[in-house]
Enzyme design. Structure first.
Site, PDB file in Angstrom:
ATOM      1  N   HIS A 163       0.819  -1.217   0.000  1.00  0.00           N
ATOM      2  CA  HIS A 163       0.000   0.000   0.000  1.00  0.00           C
ATOM      3  C   HIS A 163       0.853   1.267   0.000  1.00  0.00           C
ATOM      4  O   HIS A 163       0.330   2.355  -0.223  1.00  0.00           O
ATOM      5  CB  HIS A 163      -0.929   0.008   1.216  1.00  0.00           C
ATOM      6  CG  HIS A 163      -1.979  -1.064   1.155  1.00  0.00           C
ATOM      7  ND1 HIS A 163      -3.304  -0.790   0.932  1.00  0.00           N
ATOM      8  CD2 HIS A 163      -1.896  -2.412   1.258  1.00  0.00           C
ATOM      9  CE1 HIS A 163      -3.994  -1.926   0.919  1.00  0.00           C
ATOM     10  NE2 HIS A 163      -3.158  -2.926   1.117  1.00  0.00           N
ATOM     11  N   ASP A 168       3.530   9.516  -0.813  1.00  0.00           N
ATOM     12  CA  ASP A 168       2.343   8.798  -0.328  1.00  0.00           C
ATOM     13  C   ASP A 168       2.010   7.696  -1.323  1.00  0.00           C
ATOM     14  O   ASP A 168       2.048   7.940  -2.535  1.00  0.00           O
ATOM     15  CB  ASP A 168       1.165   9.786  -0.246  1.00  0.00           C
ATOM     16  CG  ASP A 168       0.146   9.399   0.820  1.00  0.00           C
ATOM     17  OD1 ASP A 168       0.094   8.205   1.172  1.00  0.00           O
ATOM     18  OD2 ASP A 168      -0.592  10.281   1.279  1.00  0.00           O
TER      19      ASP A 168
HETATM   20  C1  G6P Z   1      -0.854   3.274   6.326  1.00  0.00           C
HETATM   21  C2  G6P Z   1      -0.385   1.865   6.082  1.00  0.00           C
HETATM   22  C3  G6P Z   1      -1.319   0.850   6.721  1.00  0.00           C
HETATM   23  C4  G6P Z   1      -1.516   1.205   8.189  1.00  0.00           C
HETATM   24  C5  G6P Z   1      -2.036   2.631   8.331  1.00  0.00           C
HETATM   25  C6  G6P Z   1      -2.218   3.064   9.791  1.00  0.00           C
HETATM   26  O1  G6P Z   1      -2.008   3.539   5.602  1.00  0.00           O
HETATM   27  O2  G6P Z   1      -0.243   1.616   4.688  1.00  0.00           O
HETATM   28  O3  G6P Z   1      -0.783  -0.449   6.611  1.00  0.00           O
HETATM   29  O4  G6P Z   1      -2.388   0.290   8.800  1.00  0.00           O
HETATM   30  O5  G6P Z   1      -1.103   3.510   7.705  1.00  0.00           O
HETATM   31  O6  G6P Z   1      -1.038   2.903  10.509  1.00  0.00           O
HETATM   32  P1  G6P Z   1      -0.932   1.952  11.776  1.00  0.00           P
HETATM   33  O7  G6P Z   1       0.538   1.896  12.080  1.00  0.00           O
HETATM   34  O8  G6P Z   1      -1.736   2.610  12.840  1.00  0.00           O
HETATM   35  O9  G6P Z   1      -1.489   0.601  11.395  1.00  0.00           O
END
Ligand code: G6P
Length: 479
Positions: A175, A388
């Site tokens: 992602h 991003d």
């Molecule tokens: C990004 C990443 C996700 C992640 C999200 C929130 O979008 O690509 O994989 O889950 O951030 O971050 P966190 O560390 O809270 O999961």
């Protein structure tokens, strides 16, 4: 340092039901979160809404973590799918999640905006925890099933599953951006990481540049029999294994957003909000996780300068910045919060009036229904990350602009810029250009707004979330 932490107790797996899932999703986060009263609730988010219909159709199971360091490994049914929750110890949370994921891979893959840490012990934890995810996925997978592994936290998992289960089809989707070779080469475990990814039949990324970067890395650091660049990706062959690398830009559930955004309830809430803001001529909005990659500070600096230069009028402009708290224990997040909050204070101190600040700053996560009201109330959305993967906020805004009005200022370094070329594209490092583009977006006439927004809405509608998932899974089923 030896990695001597014993994993927390695992509950006895439900052996009867294990190994029954035709379709398994593996992601660092579970699609549910624990509420204060101890019950589970569905987490909002694109990935969850894209996966749920597929999972319900195909007896699906989701392997993930609840974010805590005192949770228990458990397996349970939730709204028609099986959830397999992994437990992490406190040390694993610090080393795997805080360290390897978010102080090594995250900054490195986002162009090293924040200093990247390379520590052997945190990488050891990354390996250990990836193996735990892979084992849990294998326990869920039915013979000949399909598994879809998600994101940067789990890049070793495809190879680990392949080693145990040659019978299953393995997809991986990143992602976040995949960095250019010069940056990626710094990673001491670069060959191991790429070998991990190549365990997958299909490696999906956000953009064509990301796909090329994966292939450049493979060509440089892996011993493969054959590597071909083709279209928006390429193919890697080694022995009997083949991996297709391809760009699949992720999207949002366009119809659901547009439908909800068009309700009378939302319209009414928009009117009320604008009234509360003092009926400003221009509402500018930012919605971001409070992350140093998002460029919130630069955006506020640009707004401050526009106010100083009288190119924005504080009497008729309202700025709303939603900054969702994130990774507060991880290096770099505290300082970006300080920078952002200082700028908000400076702007409001210099240009606000009693009871009427210029910048409305919200440091919390808002329910999607409230975000929709903000999207519809905002004349301009500012999306200015330094780097991003995609930025779904930009696509959500576009989907929510049901009357085709509104303007989007979008960083050229967000994956979304590859598709949303009608936005006001900016290099966020170039403050003068950023200011010019914000000023141009604010003064864009109605007709121009409609033609730009209409084109962007059309793009997002054609490549919506369901189309994204369908395209990936279709390729996976034939690869
Ligand atoms: C990004 C990443 C996700 C992640 C999200 C929130 O979008 O690509 O994989 O889950 O951030 O971050 P966190 O560390 O809270 O999961």
């Amino acid at each position: 340092m030896e990695h001597d932490q014993t994993p927390p107790d695992q509950t006895t797996p439900d052996t009867e039901a294990a190994g029954q899932a035709d379709f398994v999703v593996v992601a660092n986060r579970l699609p549910v979160r624990l509420e204060d009263d101890g019950s589970w609730a569905l987490s909002p988010g694109g990935l969850v809404s894209a996966m749920l219909p597929v999972m319900r159709e195909r007896s699906g199971s989701w392997v993930g973590w609840d974010g805590s360091d005192d949770g228990e490994a458990q397996r349970f049914e939730f709204e028609g799918i099986t959830l397999s929750a992994l437990a992490l110890s406190h040390q694993e949370r610090e080393e795997y999640y805080g360290g390897a994921c978010n102080e090594t891979i995250w900054p490195l893959f986002h162009d090293a905006i924040e200093t990247t840490q390379f520590h052997r012990e945190t990488w050891a934890a990354y390996r250990t925890v990836n193996q735990r995810f892979a084992d849990a996925a294998c326990a869920e997978l039915a013979e000949g099933g399909t598994v879809w592994v998600h994101d940067y936290q789990l890049q070793l998992v495809p190879r680990m599953i392949r080693a145990q289960r040659p019978d299953v089809r393995i997809g991986f989707y990143l992602h976040i951006p995949f960095p250019p070779l010069e940056l990626f080469s710094r990673l001491p475990w670069r060959a191991e990481l790429l070998a991990g990814l190549l365990g997958a039949d299909v490696i999906g990324v956000q953009t064509q540049a990301d796909a090329r970067n994966v292939l450049y890395g493979v060509r440089r650091f892996c011993e493969v029999d054959d590597l071909t660049f083709a279209g928006d990706g390429g193919v890697v062959r080694t022995g009997r294994e083949t991996s297709v690398v391809k760009a699949f830009p992720i999207s949002v559930d366009y119809e659901a957003i547009a439908e909800q955004a068009a309700t009378d309830e939302v319209e009414l809430a928009v009117k009320e909000l604008r009234k509360e803001l003092g009926d400003p001529k221009h509402v500018l909005l930012g919605v971001d996780r409070l992350d140093y990659t998002k460029g919130i500070d630069l955006r506020l600096k640009a707004i401050h300068e526009l106010l100083m230069e009288h190119r924005l009028d504080p009497r008729s402009t309202a700025v709303i910045q939603v900054a969702v708290p994130s990774r507060e224990d991880v290096q770099g997040y505290d300082s970006v919060r300080n920078r952002v909050e200082q700028l908000v204070g400076t702007i409001n101190g210099d240009y606000g009036k009693l009871g009427r600040p210029v910048v409305q700053y919200i440091h919390k996560s808002l329910p999607f229904s409230e975000l929709l009201v903000l999207y519809r109330a905002a004349d301009v959305l500012l999306v200015t990350p330094f780097q991003d993967g995609m930025n779904l906020v930009a696509k959500e805004y576009v989907a929510a602009r049901v009357d085709d009005t509104g303007a989007l200022v979008l960083s050229e370094f967000a994956g979304a810029a590859e598709e949303l070329s009608e936005a006001f594209l900016v290099n966020p490092y170039d403050t003068e250009h950023l200011k010019e583009q914000i000023a141009a977006a604010v003064s864009m006439d109605d007709e121009e707004q409609r033609s730009h927004m209409h084109a962007m809405r059309d793009t997002v509608q054609r490549n919506d979330l369901a189309a994204w998932a369908t395209a990936f899974l279709a390729l996976l089923s034939i690869s």
